[in-house]
Design a protein around this motif. Sequence first.
Motif, PDB file in Angstrom:
ATOM      1  N   LEU A 177       0.890  -1.109   0.129  1.00 62.18           N
ATOM      2  CA  LEU A 177       0.034  -0.017   0.056  1.00 62.18           C
ATOM      3  C   LEU A 177       0.909   1.171  -0.053  1.00 62.18           C
ATOM      4  O   LEU A 177       0.569   2.290  -0.689  1.00 62.18           O
ATOM      5  CB  LEU A 177      -0.901  -0.065   1.436  1.00 62.18           C
ATOM      6  N   LEU A 178       1.886   0.860   0.796  1.00 56.38           N
ATOM      7  CA  LEU A 178       2.824   2.465   1.028  1.00 56.38           C
ATOM      8  C   LEU A 178       3.425   2.574  -0.273  1.00 56.38           C
ATOM      9  O   LEU A 178       3.571   3.913  -0.736  1.00 56.38           O
ATOM     10  CB  LEU A 178       3.918   2.022   1.969  1.00 56.38           C
ATOM     11  N   ALA A 179       3.892   1.682  -1.206  1.00 56.14           N
ATOM     12  CA  ALA A 179       4.529   1.748  -2.400  1.00 56.14           C
ATOM     13  C   ALA A 179       3.486   2.517  -3.511  1.00 56.14           C
ATOM     14  O   ALA A 179       4.094   3.371  -4.181  1.00 56.14           O
ATOM     15  CB  ALA A 179       5.045   0.440  -2.965  1.00 56.14           C
ATOM     16  N   GLU A 180       2.325   1.836  -3.441  1.00 57.13           N
ATOM     17  CA  GLU A 180       1.536   2.390  -4.247  1.00 57.13           C
ATOM     18  C   GLU A 180       1.013   4.227  -4.050  1.00 57.13           C
ATOM     19  O   GLU A 180       1.090   4.751  -4.837  1.00 57.13           O
ATOM     20  CB  GLU A 180      -0.145   1.898  -4.306  1.00 57.13           C
ATOM     21  N   ALA A 181       0.714   4.477  -2.891  1.00 58.13           N
ATOM     22  CA  ALA A 181       0.781   5.751  -2.425  1.00 58.13           C
ATOM     23  C   ALA A 181       1.949   6.558  -2.618  1.00 58.13           C
ATOM     24  O   ALA A 181       1.820   7.737  -2.984  1.00 58.13           O
ATOM     25  CB  ALA A 181       0.481   5.729  -0.937  1.00 58.13           C
ATOM     26  N   THR A 182       3.089   5.936  -2.513  1.00 61.65           N
ATOM     27  CA  THR A 182       4.217   7.112  -2.764  1.00 61.65           C
ATOM     28  C   THR A 182       4.523   7.295  -4.420  1.00 61.65           C
ATOM     29  O   THR A 182       4.659   8.301  -4.452  1.00 61.65           O
ATOM     30  CB  THR A 182       5.449   6.193  -2.218  1.00 61.65           C
ATOM     31  N   VAL A 183       4.221   6.552  -5.154  1.00 58.09           N
ATOM     32  CA  VAL A 183       4.327   6.490  -6.628  1.00 58.09           C
ATOM     33  C   VAL A 183       3.042   7.534  -6.808  1.00 58.09           C
ATOM     34  O   VAL A 183       3.148   8.337  -7.800  1.00 58.09           O
ATOM     35  CB  VAL A 183       4.116   5.248  -7.262  1.00 58.09           C
ATOM     36  N   TRP A 184       1.823   7.408  -6.479  1.00 53.86           N
ATOM     37  CA  TRP A 184       0.615   7.848  -6.535  1.00 53.86           C
ATOM     38  C   TRP A 184       1.069   9.697  -6.372  1.00 53.86           C
ATOM     39  O   TRP A 184       0.929  10.309  -7.160  1.00 53.86           O
ATOM     40  CB  TRP A 184      -0.486   7.692  -5.763  1.00 53.86           C
ATOM     41  N   PHE A 202       2.107  13.637   3.207  1.00 55.48           N
ATOM     42  CA  PHE A 202       0.839  12.787   3.169  1.00 55.48           C
ATOM     43  C   PHE A 202       1.049  11.862   4.369  1.00 55.48           C
ATOM     44  O   PHE A 202       2.080  10.938   4.216  1.00 55.48           O
ATOM     45  CB  PHE A 202       0.478  12.196   1.938  1.00 55.48           C
ATOM     46  N   ASN A 203       0.282  11.649   5.440  1.00 50.81           N
ATOM     47  CA  ASN A 203       0.211  10.321   6.081  1.00 50.81           C
ATOM     48  C   ASN A 203      -0.448   9.352   5.397  1.00 50.81           C
ATOM     49  O   ASN A 203      -1.414   9.372   4.919  1.00 50.81           O
ATOM     50  CB  ASN A 203      -0.698  10.686   7.488  1.00 50.81           C
ATOM     51  N   ILE A 204       0.267   7.996   5.487  1.00 47.65           N
ATOM     52  CA  ILE A 204      -0.379   7.064   4.749  1.00 47.65           C
ATOM     53  C   ILE A 204      -0.377   5.883   5.537  1.00 47.65           C
ATOM     54  O   ILE A 204       0.922   5.319   6.244  1.00 47.65           O
ATOM     55  CB  ILE A 204       0.734   6.471   3.289  1.00 47.65           C
ATOM     56  N   ARG A 220      -6.701  10.651   1.120  1.00 49.86           N
ATOM     57  CA  ARG A 220      -8.161  10.139   0.605  1.00 49.86           C
ATOM     58  C   ARG A 220      -8.659  11.377  -0.278  1.00 49.86           C
ATOM     59  O   ARG A 220      -9.393  11.135  -1.174  1.00 49.86           O
ATOM     60  CB  ARG A 220      -8.853   9.845   1.754  1.00 49.86           C
ATOM     61  N   ARG A 221      -8.627  12.531   0.595  1.00 48.08           N
ATOM     62  CA  ARG A 221      -9.242  13.733  -0.143  1.00 48.08           C
ATOM     63  C   ARG A 221      -8.698  14.029  -1.364  1.00 48.08           C
ATOM     64  O   ARG A 221      -9.332  14.639  -2.325  1.00 48.08           O
ATOM     65  CB  ARG A 221      -9.402  14.802   1.011  1.00 48.08           C
ATOM     66  N   ARG A 233      -6.860   3.379  -1.410  1.00 44.18           N
ATOM     67  CA  ARG A 233      -6.785   2.293  -1.110  1.00 44.18           C
ATOM     68  C   ARG A 233      -6.771   1.727   0.486  1.00 44.18           C
ATOM     69  O   ARG A 233      -6.050   2.820   1.092  1.00 44.18           O
ATOM     70  CB  ARG A 233      -5.402   1.619  -1.787  1.00 44.18           C
ATOM     71  N   PHE A 234      -7.139   0.827   1.014  1.00 45.41           N
ATOM     72  CA  PHE A 234      -7.373   0.334   2.218  1.00 45.41           C
ATOM     73  C   PHE A 234      -6.831  -1.053   2.411  1.00 45.41           C
ATOM     74  O   PHE A 234      -6.758  -1.849   1.663  1.00 45.41           O
ATOM     75  CB  PHE A 234      -8.513   0.496   2.899  1.00 45.41           C
ATOM     76  N   VAL A 235      -6.180  -1.344   3.689  1.00 46.79           N
ATOM     77  CA  VAL A 235      -5.701  -2.911   3.852  1.00 46.79           C
ATOM     78  C   VAL A 235      -6.289  -2.942   5.266  1.00 46.79           C
ATOM     79  O   VAL A 235      -6.204  -2.413   6.306  1.00 46.79           O
ATOM     80  CB  VAL A 235      -4.109  -2.747   3.781  1.00 46.79           C
TER      81      VAL A 235
END
Length: 352
Positions: free
Chosen positions: A220-227, A239-241, A324-325, A330-332
Amino acid sequence: MGPSRRVAVVVGARGVIGGNLIAHLESTGEWDVIGLSRRGGPSTERVRHIAVDLLDEQDATEKLRGLHDATHVFYAAYQDRPSWAELVAPNVAMLVNTVNAIEPVATGLEHVSLMQGYKVYGAHLGPFATPARESDPPHMPPEFNVDQQRFLEERQRGKAWSWSAIRPSVVCGFALGNPMNLALVIAVYATLSKELGVPLRFPGKPGAYTSLIEMTDAGLLAEATVWAATTPSCANQAFNINNGDLFRWNDMLPKIAEFFEMDLAPPLPMSMATVMADKEPVWNDLVVRHGLENTSYSDVSSWAFGDFVFGWDYDVFADGSKARRAGFHRFVDTERMFFDIFRDLRARRIIP
């Protein structure tokens, strides 16, 4: 290589965060990846590893001077030191040396992503304001995460590239020989407890058993970082992830005991670094008897980190709604995350 191809430089390529980030970048098929680490690694068609000592300015300049095509730098390197104050110099120096080496040669640089954590909020110092928000005021220095971000902010002014700061909770995923790997701590602790015929017990501070905590799945962190690094509206922000759910160990540990088919006993505060120090012969015997991968005890035991996390006798969580805003949804499920990692460790023959 096509002109529109993205080239990611992942700094700290062999850690839990860097390794999972590379796997995610590879899976998209849209990136060429250069992994930087002290150890280096085997290169593949899409991923090239470079062994470099980022604390050595000259080594960094020489090894990274060829990275003309770099479009994104994902900084997830970390060097441990005995005290918070001592962490600042090496960790800031590594980031500075990385940017100083790459920025002048990478004319198409678009983004520098900085991996941080809840230390920005003082989570490591004691009870802090929860849920922590990206806009919370700073705490008394020293804090290398803050100094690193300040360096990027100042360096980016007037430049074409942007930065982002990513703040996960405790990151869980697969990696060996990593000093900060909680899922592996739990799996090996449970395995050794079972081997020695003792029930699973929570080893941390009494208050930590009932405090609220959250985790961040490495995928999830990898996806958020690239996003964040590729979404223009996220530029120059933090961003808090996190996984998106909270738990208490007094609810999670019985489920973990059940997974390992063990009895659960009441908590008993103990230093894992101390009580697990002499368990190497037990581990080695277990590896032989169960035909496991020949993994050294030092590679699977991050006991000091376990003591650190299980010592939080206060709530440790942050508000993840800003991401999210901004569009990351994505959630886990954390319970499932733990079990998935444990199953993965079994499939890799790290634990029986």
